[in-house]
Design an enzyme around this catalytic site. Sequence first.
Site, PDB file in Angstrom:
ATOM      1  N   ARG A 101      -5.316  -1.838  -3.028  1.00 49.41           N
ATOM      2  CA  ARG A 101      -6.694  -2.230  -2.741  1.00 49.41           C
ATOM      3  C   ARG A 101      -7.551  -0.979  -2.702  1.00 49.41           C
ATOM      4  O   ARG A 101      -7.343  -0.092  -1.887  1.00 49.41           O
ATOM      5  CB  ARG A 101      -6.763  -2.941  -1.396  1.00 49.41           C
ATOM      6  CG  ARG A 101      -6.288  -4.371  -1.473  1.00 49.41           C
ATOM      7  CD  ARG A 101      -6.395  -5.058  -0.152  1.00 49.41           C
ATOM      8  NE  ARG A 101      -7.736  -5.029   0.426  1.00 49.41           N
ATOM      9  CZ  ARG A 101      -8.115  -5.818   1.411  1.00 49.41           C
ATOM     10  NH1 ARG A 101      -7.274  -6.704   1.904  1.00 49.41           N
ATOM     11  NH2 ARG A 101      -9.323  -5.734   1.914  1.00 49.41           N
ATOM     12  N   ARG A 148     -15.725  -0.371   6.369  1.00 45.05           N
ATOM     13  CA  ARG A 148     -15.348  -1.748   6.723  1.00 45.05           C
ATOM     14  C   ARG A 148     -15.240  -1.910   8.236  1.00 45.05           C
ATOM     15  O   ARG A 148     -15.623  -2.941   8.780  1.00 45.05           O
ATOM     16  CB  ARG A 148     -14.033  -2.138   6.037  1.00 45.05           C
ATOM     17  CG  ARG A 148     -14.246  -2.415   4.547  1.00 45.05           C
ATOM     18  CD  ARG A 148     -12.957  -2.386   3.767  1.00 45.05           C
ATOM     19  NE  ARG A 148     -12.048  -3.407   4.206  1.00 45.05           N
ATOM     20  CZ  ARG A 148     -10.724  -3.307   4.137  1.00 45.05           C
ATOM     21  NH1 ARG A 148     -10.169  -2.214   3.653  1.00 45.05           N
ATOM     22  NH2 ARG A 148      -9.974  -4.285   4.552  1.00 45.05           N
ATOM     23  N   ARG A 189     -17.966 -13.869   9.022  1.00 43.71           N
ATOM     24  CA  ARG A 189     -18.144 -12.472   9.390  1.00 43.71           C
ATOM     25  C   ARG A 189     -19.552 -12.204   9.908  1.00 43.71           C
ATOM     26  O   ARG A 189     -19.850 -11.085  10.302  1.00 43.71           O
ATOM     27  CB  ARG A 189     -17.885 -11.577   8.180  1.00 43.71           C
ATOM     28  CG  ARG A 189     -16.448 -11.049   8.069  1.00 43.71           C
ATOM     29  CD  ARG A 189     -16.355 -10.312   6.761  1.00 43.71           C
ATOM     30  NE  ARG A 189     -15.378  -9.291   6.653  1.00 43.71           N
ATOM     31  CZ  ARG A 189     -14.178  -9.439   6.084  1.00 43.71           C
ATOM     32  NH1 ARG A 189     -13.786 -10.625   5.682  1.00 43.71           N
ATOM     33  NH2 ARG A 189     -13.380  -8.403   5.943  1.00 43.71           N
ATOM     34  N   ARG A 249      -0.815   0.622   4.983  1.00 50.62           N
ATOM     35  CA  ARG A 249      -1.011  -0.426   3.985  1.00 50.62           C
ATOM     36  C   ARG A 249      -1.455   0.185   2.650  1.00 50.62           C
ATOM     37  O   ARG A 249      -1.052  -0.265   1.592  1.00 50.62           O
ATOM     38  CB  ARG A 249      -2.067  -1.418   4.490  1.00 50.62           C
ATOM     39  CG  ARG A 249      -2.329  -2.542   3.539  1.00 50.62           C
ATOM     40  CD  ARG A 249      -3.050  -3.681   4.228  1.00 50.62           C
ATOM     41  NE  ARG A 249      -4.472  -3.588   4.089  1.00 50.62           N
ATOM     42  CZ  ARG A 249      -5.321  -4.405   4.703  1.00 50.62           C
ATOM     43  NH1 ARG A 249      -4.878  -5.342   5.513  1.00 50.62           N
ATOM     44  NH2 ARG A 249      -6.606  -4.279   4.522  1.00 50.62           N
ATOM     45  N   LYS A 272      -4.414 -10.189  10.434  1.00 50.80           N
ATOM     46  CA  LYS A 272      -4.876 -11.551  10.123  1.00 50.80           C
ATOM     47  C   LYS A 272      -4.058 -12.162   8.985  1.00 50.80           C
ATOM     48  O   LYS A 272      -3.666 -13.312   9.062  1.00 50.80           O
ATOM     49  CB  LYS A 272      -6.360 -11.552   9.706  1.00 50.80           C
ATOM     50  CG  LYS A 272      -7.319 -11.125  10.774  1.00 50.80           C
ATOM     51  CD  LYS A 272      -8.765 -11.413  10.376  1.00 50.80           C
ATOM     52  CE  LYS A 272      -9.237 -10.611   9.170  1.00 50.80           C
ATOM     53  NZ  LYS A 272      -9.434  -9.185   9.429  1.00 50.80           N
TER      54      LYS A 272
HETATM   55  P1  AMP Z   1     -10.863  -8.852   3.575  1.00 52.51           P
HETATM   56  O1  AMP Z   1      -9.737  -9.027   2.625  1.00 52.51           O
HETATM   57  O2  AMP Z   1     -11.090 -10.055   4.449  1.00 52.51           O
HETATM   58  O3  AMP Z   1     -10.779  -7.577   4.365  1.00 52.51           O
HETATM   59  O4  AMP Z   1     -12.210  -8.735   2.696  1.00 52.51           O
HETATM   60  C1  AMP Z   1     -12.367  -7.707   1.732  1.00 52.51           C
HETATM   61  C2  AMP Z   1     -13.852  -7.525   1.436  1.00 52.51           C
HETATM   62  O5  AMP Z   1     -14.410  -8.734   0.890  1.00 52.51           O
HETATM   63  C3  AMP Z   1     -14.721  -7.213   2.639  1.00 52.51           C
HETATM   64  O6  AMP Z   1     -14.703  -5.826   2.976  1.00 52.51           O
HETATM   65  C4  AMP Z   1     -16.090  -7.674   2.148  1.00 52.51           C
HETATM   66  O7  AMP Z   1     -16.611  -6.743   1.210  1.00 52.51           O
HETATM   67  C5  AMP Z   1     -15.739  -8.940   1.363  1.00 52.51           C
HETATM   68  N1  AMP Z   1     -15.732 -10.125   2.242  1.00 52.51           N
HETATM   69  C6  AMP Z   1     -14.650 -10.886   2.577  1.00 52.51           C
HETATM   70  N2  AMP Z   1     -14.998 -11.900   3.382  1.00 52.51           N
HETATM   71  C7  AMP Z   1     -16.337 -11.781   3.575  1.00 52.51           C
HETATM   72  C8  AMP Z   1     -17.283 -12.509   4.334  1.00 52.51           C
HETATM   73  N3  AMP Z   1     -16.912 -13.568   5.081  1.00 52.51           N
HETATM   74  N4  AMP Z   1     -18.581 -12.099   4.299  1.00 52.51           N
HETATM   75  C9  AMP Z   1     -18.964 -11.043   3.553  1.00 52.51           C
HETATM   76  N5  AMP Z   1     -18.114 -10.280   2.840  1.00 52.51           N
HETATM   77  C10 AMP Z   1     -16.818 -10.649   2.837  1.00 52.51           C
END
Ligand code: AMP
Length: 191
Positions: free
Chosen positions: A134, A145, A89, A128, A14
């Site tokens: 991270r 996740r 999400r 990654r 993404k």
């Molecule tokens: P990402 O970088 O999109 O993988 O997001 C990293 C983390 O941020 C996720 O594992 C969640 O803990 C939190 N997060 C990001 N976007 C959302 C969302 N739309 N709803 C809830 N938690 C989120």
Amino acid sequence: MLNLVLFGPPGAGKGTQSEKLIDYYQLVHISTGDLFRAHISSQTELGQRVSKLIADGELVPDSITIAMLEEEIDKNPEAKGFIFDGFPRTVAQAEALDRFLESKETAIAGVIALDVTEEELTARIAKRKAISNRADDDSEKLKKRIVEYFSKTIHVLPYYEQQGKLTKVNGIGEIEAIFEEIKGIVDGLPV
Ligand code: AMP
């Protein structure tokens, strides 16, 4: 306005495809994951509230996430469109986004879902992890996740499918070839 949702499990590509779409279509990128990480590194009150959840690979509650997203949209009144990456999400987030965009007399034009198998995801995230720092890219957190994705986030797909807005794209292959396919879909959207 060209408002797109880029959808897919962790490690689906993404971030990579978002960057290319933003460049090409001049859209404003909103990644809720990036926004949360920025709050955490600048130690805001919000960052402190969400840091444990994120480190553990759990979803942040809808109310917090939706408020943060709406604020970010409002910061960009001149945007030609948005690309939402990592949001929505949950179905509640998708509904809230629809309502918010409607209040601004716009809507989601299309949703691109990157399709990638679980084995491929695990392999990509392991790579990654070697280059990112991270905390949520380690294997236990990653599993969490992926579980969050397949138990909660996946339900967002039928929501957009019912609206006729969903297109699935095979997320395995050359980055450029995937981008060309996405471009073809986006160029055909009724905007
Ligand atoms: P990402 O970088 O999109 O993988 O997001 C990293 C983390 O941020 C996720 O594992 C969640 O803990 C939190 N997060 C990001 N976007 C959302 C969302 N739309 N709803 C809830 N938690 C989120």
